[in-house]
Design a protein around this motif. Structure first.
Motif, PDB file in Angstrom:
ATOM      1  N   UNK A 206       0.834  -1.199   0.000  1.00  0.00           N
ATOM      2  CA  UNK A 206       0.000   0.000   0.000  1.00  0.00           C
ATOM      3  C   UNK A 206       0.876   1.259   0.000  1.00  0.00           C
ATOM      4  N   UNK A 207       1.928   1.247   0.770  1.00  0.00           N
ATOM      5  CA  UNK A 207       2.826   2.405   0.825  1.00  0.00           C
ATOM      6  C   UNK A 207       3.498   2.654  -0.523  1.00  0.00           C
ATOM      7  N   UNK A 208       3.907   1.597  -1.195  1.00  0.00           N
ATOM      8  CA  UNK A 208       4.528   1.751  -2.506  1.00  0.00           C
ATOM      9  C   UNK A 208       3.532   2.310  -3.522  1.00  0.00           C
ATOM     10  N   UNK A 209       2.277   1.899  -3.425  1.00  0.00           N
ATOM     11  CA  UNK A 209       1.243   2.439  -4.314  1.00  0.00           C
ATOM     12  C   UNK A 209       1.053   3.919  -4.026  1.00  0.00           C
ATOM     13  N   UNK A 210       0.993   4.297  -2.743  1.00  0.00           N
ATOM     14  CA  UNK A 210       0.880   5.711  -2.377  1.00  0.00           C
ATOM     15  C   UNK A 210       2.017   6.521  -2.995  1.00  0.00           C
ATOM     16  N   UNK A 211       3.226   5.996  -2.912  1.00  0.00           N
ATOM     17  CA  UNK A 211       4.383   6.701  -3.462  1.00  0.00           C
ATOM     18  C   UNK A 211       4.285   6.813  -4.981  1.00  0.00           C
ATOM     19  N   UNK A 212       3.776   5.757  -5.627  1.00  0.00           N
ATOM     20  CA  UNK A 212       3.671   5.764  -7.081  1.00  0.00           C
ATOM     21  C   UNK A 212       2.670   6.808  -7.569  1.00  0.00           C
ATOM     22  N   UNK A 213       1.563   6.998  -6.853  1.00  0.00           N
ATOM     23  CA  UNK A 213       0.550   7.964  -7.290  1.00  0.00           C
ATOM     24  C   UNK A 213       0.835   9.381  -6.781  1.00  0.00           C
ATOM     25  N   UNK A 214       1.764   9.520  -5.849  1.00  0.00           N
ATOM     26  CA  UNK A 214       2.080  10.840  -5.310  1.00  0.00           C
ATOM     27  C   UNK A 214       2.562  11.761  -6.420  1.00  0.00           C
ATOM     28  N   UNK A 215       1.947  12.907  -6.514  1.00  0.00           N
ATOM     29  CA  UNK A 215       2.322  13.871  -7.541  1.00  0.00           C
ATOM     30  C   UNK A 215       1.628  13.651  -8.863  1.00  0.00           C
ATOM     31  N   UNK A 216       0.783  12.653  -8.927  1.00  0.00           N
ATOM     32  CA  UNK A 216       0.049  12.375 -10.164  1.00  0.00           C
ATOM     33  C   UNK A 216      -1.325  13.020 -10.096  1.00  0.00           C
ATOM     34  N   UNK A 217      -1.854  13.312 -11.247  1.00  0.00           N
ATOM     35  CA  UNK A 217      -3.195  13.892 -11.351  1.00  0.00           C
ATOM     36  C   UNK A 217      -4.103  12.907 -12.092  1.00  0.00           C
ATOM     37  N   UNK A 218      -5.384  13.105 -11.946  1.00  0.00           N
ATOM     38  CA  UNK A 218      -6.362  12.257 -12.614  1.00  0.00           C
ATOM     39  C   UNK A 218      -6.064  12.214 -14.107  1.00  0.00           C
ATOM     40  N   UNK A 219      -5.920  11.014 -14.636  1.00  0.00           N
ATOM     41  CA  UNK A 219      -5.633  10.836 -16.058  1.00  0.00           C
ATOM     42  C   UNK A 219      -4.171  10.611 -16.371  1.00  0.00           C
ATOM     43  N   UNK A 220      -3.284  10.893 -15.419  1.00  0.00           N
ATOM     44  CA  UNK A 220      -1.864  10.605 -15.647  1.00  0.00           C
ATOM     45  C   UNK A 220      -1.667   9.105 -15.768  1.00  0.00           C
ATOM     46  N   UNK A 221      -0.579   8.740 -16.410  1.00  0.00           N
ATOM     47  CA  UNK A 221      -0.206   7.331 -16.560  1.00  0.00           C
ATOM     48  C   UNK A 221       0.934   7.027 -15.587  1.00  0.00           C
ATOM     49  N   UNK A 222       1.103   5.760 -15.226  1.00  0.00           N
ATOM     50  CA  UNK A 222       2.142   5.414 -14.243  1.00  0.00           C
ATOM     51  C   UNK A 222       3.542   5.874 -14.631  1.00  0.00           C
ATOM     52  N   UNK A 223       3.831   5.945 -15.925  1.00  0.00           N
ATOM     53  CA  UNK A 223       5.169   6.341 -16.366  1.00  0.00           C
ATOM     54  C   UNK A 223       5.329   7.849 -16.522  1.00  0.00           C
ATOM     55  N   UNK A 224       4.256   8.607 -16.341  1.00  0.00           N
ATOM     56  CA  UNK A 224       4.351  10.066 -16.429  1.00  0.00           C
ATOM     57  C   UNK A 224       5.182  10.592 -15.264  1.00  0.00           C
ATOM     58  N   UNK A 225       5.797  11.732 -15.488  1.00  0.00           N
ATOM     59  CA  UNK A 225       6.568  12.375 -14.416  1.00  0.00           C
ATOM     60  C   UNK A 225       5.595  13.012 -13.421  1.00  0.00           C
ATOM     61  N   UNK A 226       5.850  12.799 -12.130  1.00  0.00           N
ATOM     62  CA  UNK A 226       4.973  13.437 -11.142  1.00  0.00           C
ATOM     63  C   UNK A 226       5.115  14.950 -11.167  1.00  0.00           C
TER      64      UNK A 226
ATOM     65  N   UNK B  39       5.385  18.086  -8.964  1.00  0.00           N
ATOM     66  CA  UNK B  39       5.689  18.419  -7.564  1.00  0.00           C
ATOM     67  C   UNK B  39       4.581  19.232  -6.892  1.00  0.00           C
ATOM     68  N   UNK B  40       3.848  20.019  -7.672  1.00  0.00           N
ATOM     69  CA  UNK B  40       2.760  20.815  -7.107  1.00  0.00           C
ATOM     70  C   UNK B  40       1.551  19.958  -6.737  1.00  0.00           C
ATOM     71  N   UNK B  41       1.494  18.728  -7.250  1.00  0.00           N
ATOM     72  CA  UNK B  41       0.356  17.848  -6.972  1.00  0.00           C
ATOM     73  C   UNK B  41       0.640  16.884  -5.813  1.00  0.00           C
ATOM     74  N   UNK B  42       1.841  16.923  -5.264  1.00  0.00           N
ATOM     75  CA  UNK B  42       2.184  16.030  -4.157  1.00  0.00           C
ATOM     76  C   UNK B  42       1.372  16.432  -2.936  1.00  0.00           C
ATOM     77  N   UNK B  43       0.702  15.420  -2.357  1.00  0.00           N
ATOM     78  CA  UNK B  43      -0.097  15.669  -1.158  1.00  0.00           C
ATOM     79  C   UNK B  43       0.806  15.652   0.058  1.00  0.00           C
ATOM     80  N   UNK B  44       0.524  16.558   0.977  1.00  0.00           N
ATOM     81  CA  UNK B  44       1.260  16.628   2.230  1.00  0.00           C
ATOM     82  C   UNK B  44       0.274  16.503   3.373  1.00  0.00           C
ATOM     83  N   UNK B  45       0.607  15.675   4.327  1.00  0.00           N
ATOM     84  CA  UNK B  45      -0.247  15.492   5.488  1.00  0.00           C
ATOM     85  C   UNK B  45       0.369  16.265   6.649  1.00  0.00           C
ATOM     86  N   UNK B  46      -0.426  17.109   7.254  1.00  0.00           N
ATOM     87  CA  UNK B  46       0.002  17.854   8.421  1.00  0.00           C
ATOM     88  C   UNK B  46      -0.900  17.447   9.577  1.00  0.00           C
TER      89      UNK B  46
END
Length: 165
Positions: free
Chosen positions: A133-153, A155-162
């Motif tokens: 699950x953690x690896x999946x979270x990392x893979x989708x981090x920085x991705x937007x709806x419609x991006x493909x797994x090989x697309x570059x993330x 940085x503005x789309x990376x979610x941050x938890x505070x």
């Protein structure tokens, strides 16, 4: 696709003989994980139906989230998230099927629901095969709806938890 929990066998060869009781515990736990994923998929399907027919209104609840909290025991945040993912799974049959088969955990499905579309979901399901699950979270981090797994993330789309106390 790799089943939930499978992959432990690779670690056993390094440590020598594994007692039968340990393998039985592993077998049972991975079976439970697979059933849990199947139940999560079934719950998602029924959440969509319950919302559509207005079960919360018919039973006197103030909102659908309140209904899910009280009827299913989820926190308000978990109820909202399950409802969001349930609606997305209706648009993502490959993700839903992987969850139904127990090949993808709820956590994995939740993350894919953030980025996968009908055009990209097969690629995403393949890309997360065998990942935690953690690896999946990392893979989708920085991705937007419609991006493909090989697309570059992005940085503005990376979610941050505070968290604050």
């Amino acid at each position: 696709m790799q089943m939930i929990g499978v992959g432990v066998e690779a670690h056993s060869s390094e440590s020598g003989h594994v007692p039968d009781e340990a393998w039985e515990a592993h077998r049972r736990l991975t079976a439970i994980a697979q059933r849990r994923a199947q139940l999560d998929a079934e719950e998602a399907e029924w959440l969509v139906i319950a919302e559509r027919v207005g079960v919360h209104v018919l039973l006197g609840f103030g909102s659908f989230v309140e209904y899910v909290e009280r009827a299913l025991g989820h926190s308000a945040a978990a109820a909202r998230e399950r409802w969001r993912v349930a609606r997305r799974l209706g648009e993502l049959p490959a993700v839903s099927d992987a969850l139904h088969r127990g090949e993808l955990s709820w956590s994995g499905a939740r993350e894919l629901a953030r980025v996968a579309t009908a055009d990209t979901e097969e690629e995403w399901v393949e890309a997360v095969r065998g990942k935690t699950a953690r690896q999946v979270e990392q893979l989708v981090s920085g991705m937007r709806l419609g991006d493909r797994p090989d697309d570059a993330p992005d940085p503005d789309a990376v979610r941050h938890v505070l968290r604050f106390e």
